[in-house]
Design an enzyme around this catalytic site. Structure first.
Site, mmCIF file in Angstrom:
data_model
loop_
_atom_site.group_PDB
_atom_site.id
_atom_site.type_symbol
_atom_site.label_atom_id
_atom_site.label_comp_id
_atom_site.label_asym_id
_atom_site.label_seq_id
_atom_site.Cartn_x
_atom_site.Cartn_y
_atom_site.Cartn_z
ATOM 1 C CG ASP A 67 -9.504 8.597 7.294
ATOM 2 O OD1 ASP A 67 -10.668 8.579 7.727
ATOM 3 O OD2 ASP A 67 -9.029 9.567 6.665
ATOM 4 C CD GLU A 141 -1.268 13.679 5.448
ATOM 5 O OE1 GLU A 141 -1.665 14.363 4.492
ATOM 6 O OE2 GLU A 141 -1.410 14.035 6.632
#
Ligand code: GLP
Length: 243
Positions: A67, A141
């Site tokens: 990420d 998430e």
């Protein structure tokens, strides 16, 4: 999914580093999926020391990170690119041509599509993951759905608060990020997740409860991985009810 409980963070990091180093010895041109954050710093210190004494050779390895924050460039001290250079690449013999990093300051669409092109054409040999207190992996998430391929994401309030410790204030934490998708994670030949603070106890407890993959607990996708190892220390294992 194998669970390894260790005496402490240093032992966890040693075991994680050994898994990588063994894989690299067997396949010197391994593609490594790498993470950032406090959970992995000790592993990278061990890689640096081991590389220096010839115990591991990264010169043919390739790397890609899980990420990156959006909106900050690679020279920003809190960018994951900066973290990787500081903690690993400058301290080992990785070749710069073999390192793939998303440009957090780059164009959203083109960065995402390059990231996807890279991931679609390859399979990660060994993937290192941390986990958020809310169960995120990479920056996937919790929510109603999980996304298969690399994408951009609005960071949750919990993640912004958790990561504010690395910035001068919460307001400086980027609100969006690039992340590998769940398919990219699940596709890896071998996956190692390391965690060590008690704030992650609930996520770890839920991960080892039942056989479900829950989009509200993104780390539960580890149950789909071919060969996943979760490494935690005794303190966290006790807090999570796993010992
Ligand atoms: C961060 C990153 C993850 C990282 C995780 C744990 O927000 N998106 O890639 O693994 O959260 O970070 P830490 O190890 O600092 O707790």
């Amino acid at each position: 999914m194998e669970l390894i409980v260790t005496e402490n963070f240093s032992e966890s990091s040693r075991i994680a580093a050994d898994i990588f180093e063994k894989a690299i010895a067997q396949k010197p041109d391994s593609l490594l999926g790498l993470a950032t954050g406090s959970s992995v710093t000790e592993i990278y210190k061990k890689f640096a020391a081991d590389c220096k004494c010839g115990r591991v050779d990264f010169s043919n390895c390739k790397s890609i990170n899980v990420d990156e924050y959006m909106g900050i460039s690679k020279v920003h001290p809190q960018s994951f690119a900066y973290f990787m250079h500081e903690n690993l690449f400058e301290k080992t013999n990785f070749k710069s041509d073999n390192i793939y990093l998303v440009d957090g300051a780059g164009d959203e669409e083109s960065e995402t599509s390059h990231y996807n092109e890279f991931l679609a054409s390859k399979r990660i040999d060994v993937l290192l993951l941390g986990v958020g207190a809310n169960g995120h992996v990479g920056f996937n998430e919790p929510g109603n759905k999980l996304t298969a391929s690399a994408h951009t994401v609005a960071l949750s309030k919990e993640t912004i608060e958790a990561n504010a410790r690395f910035f001068c204030s919460k307001d400086e934490v980027p609100k969006k990020a690039f992340t590998m998708g769940i398919r990219d994670i699940v596709k890896a030949r071998k996956t190692v997740l390391i965690a060590f603070v008690n704030a992650k106890a609930q996520a770890l407890k839920s991960l080892f409860e039942g056989d479900e993959v829950d989009p509200n607990l993104p780390c539960s996708v580890l149950k789909l991985c071919a060969d996943a190892t979760v490494i935690i220390d005794m303190q966290l294992a006790k807090a999570a009810g796993l010992r």
